[in-house]
Design a protein around this motif. Structure first.
Motif, PDB file in Angstrom:
ATOM      1  N   UNK A   1       2.049  -2.903  40.775  1.00  0.00           N
ATOM      2  CA  UNK A   1       3.506  -2.737  40.900  1.00  0.00           C
ATOM      3  C   UNK A   1       4.097  -4.044  41.423  1.00  0.00           C
ATOM      4  N   UNK A   2       5.106  -4.555  40.713  1.00  0.00           N
ATOM      5  CA  UNK A   2       5.710  -5.812  41.117  1.00  0.00           C
ATOM      6  C   UNK A   2       5.043  -7.021  40.507  1.00  0.00           C
TER       7      UNK A   2
ATOM      8  N   UNK B   1       7.672  -8.996  45.709  1.00  0.00           N
ATOM      9  CA  UNK B   1       6.276  -9.193  46.086  1.00  0.00           C
ATOM     10  C   UNK B   1       5.400  -8.904  44.878  1.00  0.00           C
ATOM     11  N   UNK B   2       4.227  -9.477  44.870  1.00  0.00           N
ATOM     12  CA  UNK B   2       3.336  -9.326  43.724  1.00  0.00           C
ATOM     13  C   UNK B   2       2.584  -8.007  43.740  1.00  0.00           C
ATOM     14  N   UNK B   3       2.405  -7.436  44.880  1.00  0.00           N
ATOM     15  CA  UNK B   3       1.606  -6.222  44.937  1.00  0.00           C
ATOM     16  C   UNK B   3       2.229  -5.182  45.848  1.00  0.00           C
ATOM     17  N   UNK B   4       3.541  -5.199  45.922  1.00  0.00           N
ATOM     18  CA  UNK B   4       4.220  -4.201  46.741  1.00  0.00           C
ATOM     19  C   UNK B   4       4.454  -2.930  45.963  1.00  0.00           C
ATOM     20  N   UNK B   5       5.240  -2.064  46.494  1.00  0.00           N
ATOM     21  CA  UNK B   5       5.530  -0.805  45.823  1.00  0.00           C
ATOM     22  C   UNK B   5       6.902  -0.799  45.191  1.00  0.00           C
ATOM     23  N   UNK B   6       7.490  -1.967  45.064  1.00  0.00           N
ATOM     24  CA  UNK B   6       8.820  -2.068  44.482  1.00  0.00           C
ATOM     25  C   UNK B   6       8.749  -2.857  43.187  1.00  0.00           C
ATOM     26  N   UNK B   7       9.149  -2.245  42.075  1.00  0.00           N
ATOM     27  CA  UNK B   7       9.106  -2.985  40.816  1.00  0.00           C
ATOM     28  C   UNK B   7      10.162  -4.075  40.796  1.00  0.00           C
ATOM     29  N   UNK B   8       9.953  -5.050  39.934  1.00  0.00           N
ATOM     30  CA  UNK B   8      10.900  -6.135  39.813  1.00  0.00           C
ATOM     31  C   UNK B   8      12.227  -5.627  39.259  1.00  0.00           C
TER      32      UNK B   8
END
Lengths: 112, 111
Positions: A97-98, B92-99
């Motif tokens: 994710x992200x 962030x690259x590995x957070x829980x929020x999509x771009x």
């Protein structure tokens, strides 16, 4: 090989009908998304699934129901279509994710 | 809400260098800056990503000042085929929020 593929590419239908768009990714990614791009070209996230579980559900009418049978597939079903649903729907995937997003070519839905 | 601000549109002649600046005043410590390119009738595709200073690849360069409150995508010697919408995203690259995509910058390259 197409990394993220969507079908159909074009869909023209009448108001009130129910339709589905399918998406498949062969990248081995854990996360898949549906984005909607309207006539003004704003690209908005609708849903996100990680390992078949819904993790993001933005403010989207409950007429829209995503389904992820496995990590490689994320389908979008839309009930009782309305004129305002006309848009291009993009499926995407990322490893996390992200992370970097890989988009499909889009499915253009036109509701008459 | 998108966390970035970009010019709505830019024009350039072929062969020129194009710089598109993006403001992200509230960028978080763990956020990276990523740029995507979208051609008509296609999905966006990744161009470049960076955290600080300068990143360069075969397509573009990304300049990020020390305060990281802005970034500049530089396209060297553009051609007609670079006509597209360019999106700047932070996350962030590995957070829980999509771009989250903003409105993007529509670049028109003129012969």
């Amino acid at each position: 090989d197409t990394a993220v593929s969507q079908t159909p590419k074009y869909l023209v239908t009448q108001m009130g009908n129910d339709k589905s768009i399918k998406c498949e990714q062969n990248l081995g990614h854990d996360t898949m998304y549906w984005y909607k791009q309207d006539s003004k070209k704003f690209l908005k996230i609708m849903f996100s699934y990680n390992n078949k579980e819904l993790i993001i559900n933005e403010t989207v009418p409950n007429r829209f129901s995503p389904k992820s049978p496995d990590k490689a597939h994320l389908n979008l079903h839309i009930n009782s279509l309305e004129l305002g649903d006309s848009a291009v729907y993009f499926c995407a995937s990322s490893q996390v994710v992200g992370g970097e997003l890989f988009f499909g070519e889009g499915s253009r839905l036109t509701v008459l | 809400l998108a966390k970035t601000t970009q010019p709505i549109s830019m024009d350039s002649y072929e062969g020129q260098e194009v710089n598109i600046t993006c403001s992200h005043n509230n960028i978080a410590t763990n956020d990276y800056i990523t740029w995507y390119q979208q051609f008509p009738s296609q999905g966006p595709r990744f161009i470049i990503q960076g955290y600080k200073t300068k990143v360069t690849n075969e397509v573009a360069s990304l300049f990020i000042p020390a305060d990281r409150k802005s970034s500049t995508l530089s396209l060297p010697r553009v051609s007609l085929s670079d006509t597209a919408v360019y999106y700047c995203l932070v996350g962030t690259l590995s957070g829980n929020t999509p771009l989250v995509f903003g409105k993007g910058t529509r670049l028109s390259v003129i012969a």
